[in-house]
Motif scaffolding. Sequence first.
Motif, PDB file in Angstrom:
ATOM      1  N   TYR A 225       2.220   1.497  -3.539  1.00 34.46           N
ATOM      2  CA  TYR A 225       0.926   2.095  -4.274  1.00 34.46           C
ATOM      3  C   TYR A 225       0.846   3.794  -3.936  1.00 34.46           C
ATOM      4  O   TYR A 225       0.822   4.556  -5.142  1.00 34.46           O
ATOM      5  N   TYR A 226       0.791   4.069  -3.008  1.00 32.12           N
ATOM      6  CA  TYR A 226       0.626   5.425  -2.533  1.00 32.12           C
ATOM      7  C   TYR A 226       1.701   6.225  -3.419  1.00 32.12           C
ATOM      8  O   TYR A 226       1.589   7.244  -3.785  1.00 32.12           O
ATOM      9  N   LEU A 227       3.090   5.538  -3.206  1.00 35.17           N
ATOM     10  CA  LEU A 227       4.080   6.645  -3.864  1.00 35.17           C
ATOM     11  C   LEU A 227       3.779   6.647  -5.403  1.00 35.17           C
ATOM     12  O   LEU A 227       4.207   7.642  -5.902  1.00 35.17           O
TER      13      LEU A 227
ATOM     14  N   GLU B 138      11.722   3.467  -8.154  1.00 36.82           N
ATOM     15  CA  GLU B 138      12.208   4.564  -7.731  1.00 36.82           C
ATOM     16  C   GLU B 138      11.400   4.736  -6.243  1.00 36.82           C
ATOM     17  O   GLU B 138      11.901   5.013  -5.185  1.00 36.82           O
TER      18      GLU B 138
ATOM     19  N   LEU C  25      12.669   4.612  -2.455  1.00 44.69           N
ATOM     20  CA  LEU C  25      12.506   5.726  -1.314  1.00 44.69           C
ATOM     21  C   LEU C  25      11.997   4.975  -0.170  1.00 44.69           C
ATOM     22  O   LEU C  25      12.494   5.253   1.085  1.00 44.69           O
ATOM     23  N   LEU C  26      11.295   3.663  -0.368  1.00 45.51           N
ATOM     24  CA  LEU C  26      11.145   3.044   0.829  1.00 45.51           C
ATOM     25  C   LEU C  26      12.142   2.345   1.669  1.00 45.51           C
ATOM     26  O   LEU C  26      12.339   2.381   2.678  1.00 45.51           O
TER      27      LEU C  26
ATOM     28  N   GLU D 115       8.003   2.463 -10.256  1.00 44.67           N
ATOM     29  CA  GLU D 115       7.846   1.450  -9.236  1.00 44.67           C
ATOM     30  C   GLU D 115       9.424   1.283  -8.392  1.00 44.67           C
ATOM     31  O   GLU D 115       9.281   1.082  -7.123  1.00 44.67           O
TER      32      GLU D 115
ATOM     33  N   ASN E 110      15.343   3.639   1.471  1.00 43.24           N
ATOM     34  CA  ASN E 110      15.943   4.596   2.102  1.00 43.24           C
ATOM     35  C   ASN E 110      15.526   4.956   3.462  1.00 43.24           C
ATOM     36  O   ASN E 110      16.002   5.403   4.549  1.00 43.24           O
ATOM     37  N   GLY E 111      13.940   4.995   3.260  1.00 41.95           N
ATOM     38  CA  GLY E 111      13.178   5.376   4.440  1.00 41.95           C
ATOM     39  C   GLY E 111      13.675   4.403   5.593  1.00 41.95           C
ATOM     40  O   GLY E 111      13.816   4.758   6.907  1.00 41.95           O
TER      41      GLY E 111
ATOM     42  N   GLU F 211       0.778  -1.244   0.022  1.00 43.05           N
ATOM     43  CA  GLU F 211      -0.059  -0.017  -0.063  1.00 43.05           C
ATOM     44  C   GLU F 211       0.963   1.188   0.040  1.00 43.05           C
ATOM     45  O   GLU F 211       0.618   2.141  -0.382  1.00 43.05           O
ATOM     46  N   GLN F 212       2.027   1.213   0.758  1.00 46.68           N
ATOM     47  CA  GLN F 212       2.917   2.460   0.508  1.00 46.68           C
ATOM     48  C   GLN F 212       3.612   2.507  -0.908  1.00 46.68           C
ATOM     49  O   GLN F 212       3.542   3.611  -1.206  1.00 46.68           O
TER      50      GLN F 212
ATOM     51  N   GLU G 202      16.907   4.949   7.062  1.00 53.05           N
ATOM     52  CA  GLU G 202      17.245   6.136   7.531  1.00 53.05           C
ATOM     53  C   GLU G 202      17.573   6.445   9.098  1.00 53.05           C
ATOM     54  O   GLU G 202      18.469   7.009   9.307  1.00 53.05           O
TER      55      GLU G 202
ATOM     56  N   VAL H  13       5.557   8.414  -9.090  1.00 46.29           N
ATOM     57  CA  VAL H  13       6.810   7.906  -8.994  1.00 46.29           C
ATOM     58  C   VAL H  13       6.786   6.390  -9.447  1.00 46.29           C
ATOM     59  O   VAL H  13       6.173   5.711  -8.991  1.00 46.29           O
TER      60      VAL H  13
END
Lengths: 418, 255
Positions: A371-373, A382, A386-387, A380, A389-390, A368-369, A393, A378
């Motif tokens: 999909y949201y991005l 990429e 992001l996820l 897939e 890297n998050g 779902e995260q 983090e 953005v």
Amino acid sequence: MSDTLIENTHIAARRAAGEPDWLIARRLAAWEKSQTLALPRLEKTDISRWKLEEALPAGPTEAPGAAPASSAKSAYLATVNGTAAGGFVAPQLAARGVELLSFEAALEKLGERLEPFLLTAEPSTPDVLTALHTAYADGGAVLYVPKGVEIEDPIEIHQSFGKVSSYPHTLIVLDDMARATVVETLTSFDEEALTLNAALEVHLGQGAFLRYAGIQKLSTGVRMTYPHTAILDRDAGIEWILVSSGGGRVITNNETILAGEGAHAQSYAVFLTGGRQILDIQTRMQHYASHTTSDMDSKGVLKDASRVTYVGFTNIRKYSRGCASWQNEKTLMLSPDCRADLMPLLWIDDDDVVRAGHAAAAGQVNPEQLYYLMTRGVPEKEAMLLLVNGFLETIIGRIPLDEIREEIMSLAAEKVKA
Amino acid sequence: MTPTLEIRDLHVSIDEREILSGVNLTVKGGEVHAVMGPNGTGKTTLASTLMGHPRYRVTKGEVLLDGENILGMKTDERARRGLFLAMQYPLEISGVTMANFLRTAVNSVRGEAEALPVMAFHKMLLDRMKLLDIDQRFAERYVNEGFSGGEKKRNEILQLAMLNPRIAVLDEIDSGLDIDAMKIVSHGVNTVLNPNMGVLIITHYERILRYIHPDRVHILMQGKVVLSGGPELAESLEERGYDWVRTEADPAVAE
């Protein structure tokens, strides 16, 4: 010694090359021991077919071209297959006795000053591989920082390997009250299959502090064992930043021996695996003295059919009073075929513990995260990055070296987009 | 070219159960359409299907964005072609800052050739945050993490304002908002609304339509648009409830 017939031809060659007697004696003793020792017993990784114990020392090889450029301001050493390929020590540090040399050059220049340290830091559970390493250590890097010398800028060690198997050794000695940051990078200069039986040993005097960042990005043709052993005297501190993204089959036993009262250790481990990589990491914190503290924080991102075992081991010995330890282990699984085994272990033999505990979790990317991005345009991969890297983090944000943070981000990007 | 979204005879199932049974609807740039309906009539299914959520299966029909069928496209491609969905329940993404997320999104939609330089991006972000009464410090917070319900909704509209889509679908952006938050969100939508953007508001309540004035109101029941009309339709609903529509439109549903 010189009269003794040395049966082992590799060690005999070392003596012929002029290595000091104390080192030859150490090698012979280790070689003898290796005959009776078995492979390390790992919880989840079967290394019986890796043939790590069959690698023969290659001896020094020619350096293929120039050492990579470095932006180091304090000191820099490049090696190729363990042999010096370039480097420097800034004059003001050299004047204060700081030495950064290849293994061979260090033996020649420092001689007996190495005797109390070189190849003495045995892991708590010796095995045939560590014994063979002591017998055959044939190159690498030596850093010596004298008493009270504090070095601000990171010292860089760049070691590159290829074509032949070898036994590289890195020795770091910080005398009392010395401080330094070391960034050691391991790379391959070709894709050929080879074995590295490497070792890092760290000796920290009273009140000394070392920040060691190890970036392992060897080619997937490499099979490696790379134990790290650090011995900390009273009030000494170490901060490990261990980044593994390379190697085909790698075992690493990262052991911190908190031998002096008040010694403290912090370990950050980041591992990024893909393809068919197999990685076995053990982080051991040995609380052998009172008021010692340790923290372990590790995060891993796994892809494809890669496998990672992470064992965090905290041992608080009896009569070690007032110790504190925490472990935190998390992995993010990007494919259904990868596998992570996380094993936080606590052995506490003393009843006066300030705090001790652990947390471990392996999770998948939340679709779902993702999909949201993607609803924001953005793509897939990429979005996945992001996820990732998050996820990283919380550990990256605590790493004090900018260049290491960037290195981790770029290695993660490389893995996710591969 | 005026943006156009055409939904033609759309049938959608989840796990073999049909939720939408032939929806027809056209939204053009500069227009505001409201889709209303009681709970469980397929409003969110419609929004999610338009955006390409993998859980929803289209069994029949077409969705044309500017004349091109988007049903075969992945979610991110639909977004890059100018479709936007403000979600009823926005996701929290730990470790990713709002600024990083928005910059990645804005540049993905704009494409490499028109990617915004960092300074220009930040100027735009601060400007849009001000419009939505969002504290600047939110830029450094992780996406929706620890945001209140109202903050999450404002954040959705912030993304709308940053991405400037051709067609915006707003799925229950009013749910759970107090009157002040509703005014801020509506003001944000009204400000970004322009002849090159069509808006489809999906809502359960008539309340938000007092602030964002629809040109057309459609009532969705049992997977179909059973009644369409002007803004007065929403007012009738407020007065008479959905039961009235049921009686009025039953023959249409039965058809």
